[in-house]
Scaffold this motif. Structure first.
Motif, PDB file in Angstrom:
ATOM      1  N   THR A   2       0.825  -1.218   0.000  1.00 21.13           N
ATOM      2  CA  THR A   2       0.000   0.000   0.000  1.00 21.13           C
ATOM      3  C   THR A   2       0.855   1.263   0.000  1.00 21.13           C
ATOM      4  OG1 THR A   2      -0.203  -0.103   2.411  1.00 21.13           O
ATOM      5  CG2 THR A   2      -1.981  -1.088   1.112  1.00 21.13           C
ATOM      6  N   LEU A   3       2.120   1.134   0.385  1.00 19.00           N
ATOM      7  CA  LEU A   3       3.030   2.279   0.388  1.00 19.00           C
ATOM      8  C   LEU A   3       3.951   2.281  -0.833  1.00 19.00           C
ATOM      9  CD1 LEU A   3       4.094   2.196   4.137  1.00 19.00           C
ATOM     10  CD2 LEU A   3       2.370   3.647   3.068  1.00 19.00           C
ATOM     11  N   ALA A   4       3.649   1.472  -1.816  1.00 15.39           N
ATOM     12  CA  ALA A   4       4.528   1.314  -2.981  1.00 15.39           C
ATOM     13  C   ALA A   4       4.808   2.619  -3.703  1.00 15.39           C
ATOM     14  CB  ALA A   4       3.937   0.294  -3.947  1.00 15.39           C
ATOM     15  N   PHE A   5       3.894   3.555  -3.661  1.00 16.11           N
ATOM     16  CA  PHE A   5       4.104   4.810  -4.376  1.00 16.11           C
ATOM     17  C   PHE A   5       5.211   5.667  -3.761  1.00 16.11           C
ATOM     18  CE2 PHE A   5       0.987   5.668  -1.149  1.00 16.11           C
ATOM     19  CZ  PHE A   5       1.264   6.954  -0.707  1.00 16.11           C
ATOM     20  N   VAL A   6       5.604   5.410  -2.520  1.00 16.56           N
ATOM     21  CA  VAL A   6       6.681   6.187  -1.896  1.00 16.56           C
ATOM     22  C   VAL A   6       7.949   5.366  -1.650  1.00 16.56           C
ATOM     23  CG1 VAL A   6       5.154   7.855  -0.794  1.00 16.56           C
ATOM     24  CG2 VAL A   6       5.792   5.785   0.433  1.00 16.56           C
ATOM     25  N   LEU A   7       7.883   4.059  -1.835  1.00 17.88           N
ATOM     26  CA  LEU A   7       9.045   3.202  -1.594  1.00 17.88           C
ATOM     27  C   LEU A   7       9.978   3.191  -2.798  1.00 17.88           C
ATOM     28  CD1 LEU A   7       7.286   0.127   0.061  1.00 17.88           C
ATOM     29  CD2 LEU A   7       8.541   1.960   1.199  1.00 17.88           C
ATOM     30  N   PRO A   8      11.287   3.118  -2.559  1.00 17.12           N
ATOM     31  CA  PRO A   8      12.222   3.051  -3.686  1.00 17.12           C
ATOM     32  C   PRO A   8      12.179   1.687  -4.371  1.00 17.12           C
ATOM     33  CG  PRO A   8      13.411   2.871  -1.624  1.00 17.12           C
ATOM     34  CD  PRO A   8      11.974   3.150  -1.275  1.00 17.12           C
ATOM     35  N   HIS A   9      12.286   1.701  -5.682  1.00 13.94           N
ATOM     36  CA  HIS A   9      12.294   0.457  -6.455  1.00 13.94           C
ATOM     37  C   HIS A   9      13.734  -0.017  -6.588  1.00 13.94           C
ATOM     38  CE1 HIS A   9      12.202  -1.935 -10.250  1.00 13.94           C
ATOM     39  NE2 HIS A   9      11.275  -2.531  -9.514  1.00 13.94           N
ATOM     40  N   THR A  10      14.023  -1.215  -6.117  1.00 10.97           N
ATOM     41  CA  THR A  10      15.372  -1.756  -6.131  1.00 10.97           C
ATOM     42  C   THR A  10      15.641  -2.566  -7.379  1.00 10.97           C
ATOM     43  OG1 THR A  10      15.264  -1.825  -3.742  1.00 10.97           O
ATOM     44  CG2 THR A  10      17.018  -3.067  -4.746  1.00 10.97           C
ATOM     45  N   GLY A  11      14.618  -3.128  -7.982  1.00 14.87           N
ATOM     46  CA  GLY A  11      14.797  -3.909  -9.199  1.00 14.87           C
ATOM     47  C   GLY A  11      15.184  -5.345  -8.918  1.00 14.87           C
ATOM     48  N   VAL A  12      15.818  -5.972  -9.888  1.00 17.12           N
ATOM     49  CA  VAL A  12      16.231  -7.368  -9.785  1.00 17.12           C
ATOM     50  C   VAL A  12      17.438  -7.457  -8.859  1.00 17.12           C
ATOM     51  CG1 VAL A  12      17.108  -9.346 -11.078  1.00 17.12           C
ATOM     52  CG2 VAL A  12      15.323  -7.910 -12.070  1.00 17.12           C
ATOM     53  N   ARG A  13      17.365  -8.322  -7.851  1.00  9.22           N
ATOM     54  CA  ARG A  13      18.440  -8.450  -6.863  1.00  9.22           C
ATOM     55  C   ARG A  13      18.913  -9.893  -6.732  1.00  9.22           C
ATOM     56  NH1 ARG A  13      20.966  -4.188  -6.535  1.00  9.22           N
ATOM     57  NH2 ARG A  13      21.790  -4.719  -4.512  1.00  9.22           N
ATOM     58  N   CYS A  14      18.953 -10.630  -7.844  1.00 12.94           N
ATOM     59  CA  CYS A  14      19.539 -11.967  -7.801  1.00 12.94           C
ATOM     60  C   CYS A  14      20.863 -11.916  -8.555  1.00 12.94           C
ATOM     61  CB  CYS A  14      18.610 -13.030  -8.370  1.00 12.94           C
ATOM     62  SG  CYS A  14      18.559 -13.143 -10.140  1.00 12.94           S
ATOM     63  N   THR A  15      21.844 -12.661  -8.106  1.00 12.79           N
ATOM     64  CA  THR A  15      23.180 -12.589  -8.674  1.00 12.79           C
ATOM     65  C   THR A  15      23.226 -13.036 -10.135  1.00 12.79           C
ATOM     66  OG1 THR A  15      23.643 -14.738  -7.686  1.00 12.79           O
ATOM     67  CG2 THR A  15      24.410 -12.811  -6.509  1.00 12.79           C
ATOM     68  N   GLU A  16      22.307 -13.892 -10.541  1.00 11.85           N
ATOM     69  CA  GLU A  16      22.324 -14.394 -11.907  1.00 11.85           C
ATOM     70  C   GLU A  16      21.821 -13.364 -12.920  1.00 11.85           C
ATOM     71  OE1 GLU A  16      20.556 -18.109 -14.544  1.00 11.85           O
ATOM     72  OE2 GLU A  16      20.290 -18.099 -12.375  1.00 11.85           O
ATOM     73  N   HIS A  17      20.832 -12.539 -12.548  1.00 11.88           N
ATOM     74  CA  HIS A  17      20.192 -11.647 -13.500  1.00 11.88           C
ATOM     75  C   HIS A  17      20.405 -10.158 -13.232  1.00 11.88           C
ATOM     76  CE1 HIS A  17      17.835 -15.438 -13.667  1.00 11.88           C
ATOM     77  NE2 HIS A  17      18.076 -15.244 -14.941  1.00 11.88           N
ATOM     78  N   HIS A  18      21.087  -9.796 -12.166  1.00 10.72           N
ATOM     79  CA  HIS A  18      21.325  -8.393 -11.838  1.00 10.72           C
ATOM     80  C   HIS A  18      22.261  -7.774 -12.867  1.00 10.72           C
ATOM     81  CE1 HIS A  18      22.057  -4.823  -9.427  1.00 10.72           C
ATOM     82  NE2 HIS A  18      23.344  -5.002  -9.604  1.00 10.72           N
ATOM     83  N   THR A  19      21.938  -6.575 -13.292  1.00 14.03           N
ATOM     84  CA  THR A  19      22.828  -5.835 -14.192  1.00 14.03           C
ATOM     85  C   THR A  19      23.339  -4.611 -13.463  1.00 14.03           C
ATOM     86  OG1 THR A  19      20.972  -4.612 -15.139  1.00 14.03           O
ATOM     87  CG2 THR A  19      21.643  -6.609 -16.286  1.00 14.03           C
ATOM     88  N   PRO A  20      24.555  -4.160 -13.725  1.00 16.90           N
ATOM     89  CA  PRO A  20      25.149  -3.033 -12.994  1.00 16.90           C
ATOM     90  C   PRO A  20      24.371  -1.731 -13.072  1.00 16.90           C
ATOM     91  CG  PRO A  20      26.813  -4.188 -14.248  1.00 16.90           C
ATOM     92  CD  PRO A  20      25.490  -4.766 -14.651  1.00 16.90           C
ATOM     93  N   LYS A  21      23.565  -1.512 -14.128  1.00 15.49           N
ATOM     94  CA  LYS A  21      22.835  -0.260 -14.237  1.00 15.49           C
ATOM     95  C   LYS A  21      21.694  -0.152 -13.239  1.00 15.49           C
ATOM     96  CE  LYS A  21      19.907  -2.023 -17.901  1.00 15.49           C
ATOM     97  NZ  LYS A  21      19.561  -1.984 -19.284  1.00 15.49           N
ATOM     98  N   GLU A  22      21.260  -1.253 -12.646  1.00 13.53           N
ATOM     99  CA  GLU A  22      20.199  -1.217 -11.652  1.00 13.53           C
ATOM    100  C   GLU A  22      20.773  -0.742 -10.325  1.00 13.53           C
ATOM    101  OE1 GLU A  22      17.455  -4.860 -13.242  1.00 13.53           O
ATOM    102  OE2 GLU A  22      19.071  -5.285 -11.842  1.00 13.53           O
ATOM    103  N   SER A  23      19.965   0.025  -9.602  1.00 16.99           N
ATOM    104  CA  SER A  23      20.435   0.525  -8.307  1.00 16.99           C
ATOM    105  C   SER A  23      19.811  -0.232  -7.164  1.00 16.99           C
ATOM    106  CB  SER A  23      20.100   2.008  -8.168  1.00 16.99           C
ATOM    107  OG  SER A  23      18.728   2.203  -8.297  1.00 16.99           O
TER     108      SER A  23
END
Length: 69
Positions: free
Chosen positions: A48-69
């Motif tokens: 319910t607070l998703a509109f104010v929470l930061p989006h971290t993106g994909v956080r698995c070692t296999e699919h994470h790309t450096p451009k994601e924060s």
């Protein structure tokens, strides 16, 4: 923007939709929105607070790309 769903309280590192291990780079943090690397579901502890929470993106070692924060 797609909405986020609530993570599984017992296994917050797994996607609530497809149960893939979506967070293995860090301990899951309840104030972030994560994206599943398999099905692209966005999930968090507090959807319910998703509109104010930061989006971290994909956080698995296999699919994470450096451009994601």
């Amino acid at each position: 923007m797609t909405t986020a769903v609530r993570w599984n309280v017992g296994k917050p590192h797994r996607c609530p939709e497809c149960h893939a291990v979506a967070i293995d780079m860090e301990a899951p943090k309840s104030w972030r929105i994560y994206t599943c690397c398999r099905c692209a579901t966005r999930f968090t502890r507090w959807p319910t607070l998703a509109f104010v929470l930061p989006h971290t993106g994909v956080r698995c070692t296999e699919h994470h790309t450096p451009k994601e924060s």
